[in-house]
Structure formats: structure tokens, C-alpha cells
Design a protein around this motif. Structure first.
Motif, mmCIF file in Angstrom:
data_model
loop_
_atom_site.group_PDB
_atom_site.id
_atom_site.type_symbol
_atom_site.label_atom_id
_atom_site.label_comp_id
_atom_site.label_asym_id
_atom_site.label_seq_id
_atom_site.Cartn_x
_atom_site.Cartn_y
_atom_site.Cartn_z
ATOM 1 N N THR A 69 0.831 -1.205 0.000
ATOM 2 C CA THR A 69 0.000 0.000 0.000
ATOM 3 C C THR A 69 0.864 1.252 0.000
ATOM 4 N N TYR A 70 1.919 1.243 0.805
ATOM 5 C CA TYR A 70 2.842 2.389 0.793
ATOM 6 C C TYR A 70 3.473 2.578 -0.574
ATOM 7 N N ALA A 71 3.870 1.469 -1.211
ATOM 8 C CA ALA A 71 4.503 1.569 -2.534
ATOM 9 C C ALA A 71 3.516 2.122 -3.562
ATOM 10 N N TRP A 72 2.262 1.675 -3.520
ATOM 11 C CA TRP A 72 1.261 2.190 -4.450
ATOM 12 C C TRP A 72 0.883 3.628 -4.139
ATOM 13 N N SER A 73 1.120 4.055 -2.903
ATOM 14 C CA SER A 73 0.809 5.440 -2.515
ATOM 15 C C SER A 73 1.927 6.406 -2.853
ATOM 16 N N GLY A 74 3.030 5.911 -3.387
ATOM 17 C CA GLY A 74 4.116 6.791 -3.810
ATOM 18 C C GLY A 74 5.263 6.879 -2.835
ATOM 19 N N ALA A 75 5.422 5.905 -1.957
ATOM 20 C CA ALA A 75 6.537 5.926 -1.017
ATOM 21 C C ALA A 75 7.857 5.850 -1.771
ATOM 22 N N ALA A 76 8.807 6.655 -1.340
ATOM 23 C CA ALA A 76 10.120 6.639 -1.978
ATOM 24 C C ALA A 76 10.941 5.455 -1.486
ATOM 25 N N ASP A 77 10.817 5.136 -0.186
ATOM 26 C CA ASP A 77 11.616 4.063 0.394
ATOM 27 C C ASP A 77 10.905 3.507 1.626
ATOM 28 N N LEU A 78 11.039 2.205 1.825
ATOM 29 C CA LEU A 78 10.518 1.565 3.028
ATOM 30 C C LEU A 78 11.670 1.402 4.005
ATOM 31 N N LYS A 79 11.463 1.857 5.212
ATOM 32 C CA LYS A 79 12.506 1.776 6.225
ATOM 33 C C LYS A 79 12.117 0.749 7.280
ATOM 34 N N LYS A 80 13.072 0.430 8.154
ATOM 35 C CA LYS A 80 12.807 -0.537 9.211
ATOM 36 C C LYS A 80 11.679 -0.057 10.111
ATOM 37 N N HIS A 81 11.673 1.196 10.428
ATOM 38 C CA HIS A 81 10.618 1.794 11.246
ATOM 39 C C HIS A 81 10.017 2.958 10.484
ATOM 40 N N GLY A 82 8.986 2.699 9.685
ATOM 41 C CA GLY A 82 8.310 3.761 8.962
ATOM 42 C C GLY A 82 8.579 3.730 7.470
ATOM 43 N N VAL A 83 8.256 4.836 6.854
ATOM 44 C CA VAL A 83 8.374 4.954 5.410
ATOM 45 C C VAL A 83 8.706 6.402 5.076
ATOM 46 N N SER A 84 9.431 6.595 3.977
ATOM 47 C CA SER A 84 9.725 7.967 3.558
ATOM 48 C C SER A 84 9.020 8.242 2.228
ATOM 49 N N PHE A 85 8.315 9.375 2.198
ATOM 50 C CA PHE A 85 7.599 9.793 1.001
ATOM 51 C C PHE A 85 8.348 10.938 0.352
ATOM 52 N N SER A 86 8.326 10.957 -0.958
ATOM 53 C CA SER A 86 8.886 12.069 -1.706
ATOM 54 C C SER A 86 7.828 13.159 -1.782
ATOM 55 N N SER A 87 8.225 14.407 -1.568
ATOM 56 C CA SER A 87 7.248 15.494 -1.504
ATOM 57 C C SER A 87 6.687 15.859 -2.880
ATOM 58 N N GLU A 88 7.454 15.665 -3.937
ATOM 59 C CA GLU A 88 6.978 16.100 -5.246
ATOM 60 C C GLU A 88 6.253 15.009 -6.019
ATOM 61 N N LYS A 89 6.306 13.772 -5.555
ATOM 62 C CA LYS A 89 5.716 12.666 -6.292
ATOM 63 C C LYS A 89 4.504 12.115 -5.563
ATOM 64 N N SER A 90 3.411 11.884 -6.277
ATOM 65 C CA SER A 90 2.250 11.261 -5.659
ATOM 66 C C SER A 90 1.794 10.035 -6.439
ATOM 67 N N GLU A 91 2.493 9.683 -7.486
ATOM 68 C CA GLU A 91 2.121 8.501 -8.267
ATOM 69 C C GLU A 91 2.805 7.259 -7.679
ATOM 70 N N PRO A 92 2.325 6.073 -8.018
ATOM 71 C CA PRO A 92 2.908 4.850 -7.450
ATOM 72 C C PRO A 92 4.380 4.692 -7.799
ATOM 73 N N ASN A 93 5.120 4.119 -6.877
ATOM 74 C CA ASN A 93 6.529 3.829 -7.082
ATOM 75 C C ASN A 93 6.619 2.421 -7.678
ATOM 76 N N TYR A 94 6.625 2.341 -9.009
ATOM 77 C CA TYR A 94 6.559 1.051 -9.688
ATOM 78 C C TYR A 94 7.789 0.196 -9.445
ATOM 79 N N ALA A 95 8.933 0.810 -9.263
ATOM 80 C CA ALA A 95 10.144 0.031 -8.968
ATOM 81 C C ALA A 95 10.011 -0.652 -7.607
#
Length: 137
Positions: A69-95
Motif C-alpha cells: 500500500t505504501y509503494a502504491w501510494s508513492g513511497a520513496a523508500d521503506l525503512k525498518k521503522h516507517g516509510v519515507s515519502f517524496s514530496s513532489e511525487k504522488s504517483e505509485p513507485n513502480y520500482a
């Protein structure tokens, strides 16, 4: 009284468990009454296999669902505790989605392989012992 999202998730989780167990309690007398013993035994085997799969899953499904869900929401990276989102991107992170799918395939293949090996080895030993008891009569 305000209910937050985590409380709703916990409530829905317990309701799911309740209805799952409730349906089994309702179905068990019906199946015992209407199924012949050999088919009922096969049903018990399939229920046991389902329980073994649930045991070996060990909560991977909700964790992977959240990460997907985080990846489809545009998360830039998944971390051990939490997730980091890119501020300029809102499309899914297909990679990240493709990486998650590859991880899911490897993880569930390993679980299926372990379950198969466990059932093939321990199940064979168990069946041999049961068969030896019946043959010794």
C-alpha cells in the motif's frame, strides 16, 4: 468519543477472527451430520493444511500488504521503522512495487517449500507408523 484508524483496524481484525471461528462452529455440526466419514476425514486434512499455512505465514500477509500500500501510494523508500515519502511525487513507485512482488514470490515460495518438505517427511513417517500398526493386527 473519537476512534482513530489503529483502533478501527484492531476492531476489524477481531471481528474477522470472530466470524471465521463462528463459521467453523456453525459448519462443523453440519459437516459431521451430512458427510460420510472418509470425506469428513479428508475435510479435516484440508483444514489442517490450511492451519499449517496460517501458522507458517506468521503475519507476513498484513506486513506485506501495508508495504505494498505504501509503494502504491508513492513511497520513496521503506525503512525498518516507517516509510519515507517524496514530496513532489504522488504517483505509485513502480520500482518498489516490482521489488515487493519479487520479495513476496521468494518468501511464499520458501514457505510453500518448507511446508511441503515438512509434510512429506513427517507425514510419511506418521503414515508408515499408522500402517505398521494396522498391518500388525
Amino acid at each position: 468519543m473519537q476512534i482513530n484508524a489503529k483502533t478501527k483496524d484492531v476492531v476489524w481484525n477481531y471481528l474477522g477472527i470472530f466470524f471465521s471461528l463462528g463459521s467453523q462452529v456453525i459448519w462443523l455440526p453440519v459437516l459431521i451430520h451430512y458427510l460420510p466419514p472418509d470425506i469428513l476425514g479428508l475435510w479435516y486434512v484440508f483444514v489442517s493444511i490450511g492451519g499449517l499455512v496460517e501458522l507458517m505465514d506468521s503475519g507476513f500477509t498484513p506486513t506485506l500488504s501495508h508495504c505494498m500500500t505504501y509503494a502504491w501510494s508513492g513511497a520513496a523508500d521503506l525503512k525498518k521503522h516507517g516509510v519515507s515519502f517524496s514530496s513532489e511525487k504522488s504517483e505509485p513507485n513502480y520500482a518498489l512495487v516490482c521489488g515487493m512482488l519479487a520479495t513476496c514470490r521468494r518468501l511464499y515460495f520458501a514457505i510453500a517449500l518448507a511446508a511441503t518438505l515438512l509434510m512429506a517427511t513427517l507425514g510419511t513417517v506418521y503414515i508408515q507408523r499408522i500402517a505398521a500398526e494396522y498391518l500388525s493386527w
